[in-house]
Design a protein around this motif. Structure first.
Motif, PDB file in Angstrom:
ATOM      1  N   GLN A 284     -16.162 -10.499 -11.192  1.00 31.67           N
ATOM      2  CA  GLN A 284     -17.593 -10.775 -11.334  1.00 31.67           C
ATOM      3  C   GLN A 284     -18.357 -10.090 -10.204  1.00 31.67           C
ATOM      4  OE1 GLN A 284     -18.618 -14.932 -11.379  1.00 31.67           O
ATOM      5  NE2 GLN A 284     -20.387 -14.586 -12.686  1.00 31.67           N
ATOM      6  N   GLU A 285     -19.317  -9.260 -10.590  1.00 31.26           N
ATOM      7  CA  GLU A 285     -20.159  -8.559  -9.637  1.00 31.26           C
ATOM      8  C   GLU A 285     -21.611  -8.668 -10.075  1.00 31.26           C
ATOM      9  OE1 GLU A 285     -18.863  -4.545  -9.366  1.00 31.26           O
ATOM     10  OE2 GLU A 285     -16.874  -5.026  -8.560  1.00 31.26           O
ATOM     11  N   GLU A 286     -22.454  -9.174  -9.191  1.00 33.15           N
ATOM     12  CA  GLU A 286     -23.882  -9.303  -9.458  1.00 33.15           C
ATOM     13  C   GLU A 286     -24.153 -10.042 -10.768  1.00 33.15           C
ATOM     14  OE1 GLU A 286     -25.467  -5.372  -9.354  1.00 33.15           O
ATOM     15  OE2 GLU A 286     -25.077  -5.085  -7.209  1.00 33.15           O
ATOM     16  N   GLY A 287     -23.386 -11.114 -10.970  1.00 28.10           N
ATOM     17  CA  GLY A 287     -23.608 -11.959 -12.133  1.00 28.10           C
ATOM     18  C   GLY A 287     -23.014 -11.444 -13.420  1.00 28.10           C
ATOM     19  N   GLN A 288     -22.301 -10.317 -13.382  1.00 24.03           N
ATOM     20  CA  GLN A 288     -21.694  -9.755 -14.579  1.00 24.03           C
ATOM     21  C   GLN A 288     -20.204  -9.514 -14.350  1.00 24.03           C
ATOM     22  OE1 GLN A 288     -23.955  -6.174 -15.365  1.00 24.03           O
ATOM     23  NE2 GLN A 288     -25.379  -7.261 -16.695  1.00 24.03           N
TER      24      GLN A 288
ATOM     25  N   LYS B  27     -16.931  -7.209 -14.840  1.00 25.95           N
ATOM     26  CA  LYS B  27     -16.587  -5.807 -15.029  1.00 25.95           C
ATOM     27  C   LYS B  27     -15.073  -5.644 -15.018  1.00 25.95           C
ATOM     28  CE  LYS B  27     -20.807  -4.156 -12.773  1.00 25.95           C
ATOM     29  NZ  LYS B  27     -21.372  -3.291 -11.695  1.00 25.95           N
TER      30      LYS B  27
END
Length: 235
Positions: free
Chosen positions: A176-180, A182
């Motif tokens: 999870q990176e910046e709320g998303q 990947k």
């Protein structure tokens, strides 16, 4: 079952090992339901003889943590242990599917030609230790999941790697990176991102199970995952 059969033959050559002159004679430990149906169809596809010993698996992991294996085999798993012993006394078993701990029930390790493992404690080191004891055996690790059945595995580059039944099952490790979420790069670890798409079932979810991303490897032309570590489920 077709996915498992083709994978077993292409990777491990079981179709060359078992035939009319040398039949598979298998003991299987595990729960009733899809597991029983899948492994039964697989053994029968080789023209093999199957002894299925049903066992309720809920809570076994915790019990094995709290007690010695001998205590569990004398208590909750007593019927399984006794029936397994009787089968080995009556028949010449050459194949077994079970959890790593249950291999302690095998009396003559040199007679076992194929070990199919699933459940608790499958690691690179555990597979290497089992191979030291079962020197004549082909050892096949499987990753089981209630919604898609079993995923074929193998030991490669000091990692236990698995390849799903694509395109019906797609698995990518995610971070999870910046709320998303990947997809991680090859070799990096993340949580299991899971898509199961069949006519009767659609599941899209993230599991709290940590694994590495593995590139395609013959005979598979799609990504796999390596060294999974299980946790609780996340919707």
């Amino acid at each position: 079952m077709k996915y498992l059969r083709v994978s077993f033959d292409e990777i491990y050559g079981l179709d060359k090992k078992y035939n009319e002159d040398h039949k598979m004679r298998a003991i299987v430990h595990g729960p009733y339901g899809w597991y029983q149906e899948e492994i039964s169809e697989l053994v029968w596809s080789y023209g093999g003889l199957l002894y299925f010993i049903g066992v309720e698996t809920d809570g076994i992991k915790q019990e094995l943590k709290e007690k010695r294996l001998e205590e569990v085999l004398e208590g909750r798993l007593g019927p399984l242990a006794r029936y397994t012993k009787r089968i080995f006394e009556k028949d010449r078993i050459n194949t077994i599917r079970t959890g790593p701990q249950m291999l302690a029930l095998v009396p003559e390790t040199e007679n076992i030609e194929t070990i199919i493992l699933s459940g608790l404690g499958i690691t690179v080191n555990s597979l290497k230790e089992i191979q030291k004891t079962f020197t004549n055996s082909t050892i096949i690790p499987l990753y089981g999941y209630y919604a898609f059945g079993d995923i074929i595995g193998m030991l490669k580059n000091n990692e236990v790697v698995y390849y799903p039944n694509y395109p019906f099952t797609i698995i990518f490790p995610l971070v999870q990176e910046e709320g998303q979420y990947k997809i991680v790069k090859y070799g990096e670890r993340g949580k299991m991102g899971l898509i199961i798409a069949r006519p009767e079932l659609l599941i899209v979810k993230i599991e709290d199970e940590n694994m590495s991303r593995v590139p395609p490897m013959p005979p598979f032309e799609w990504d796999g995952f390596g060294n999974p570590r299980r946790g609780k489920k996340v919707v």
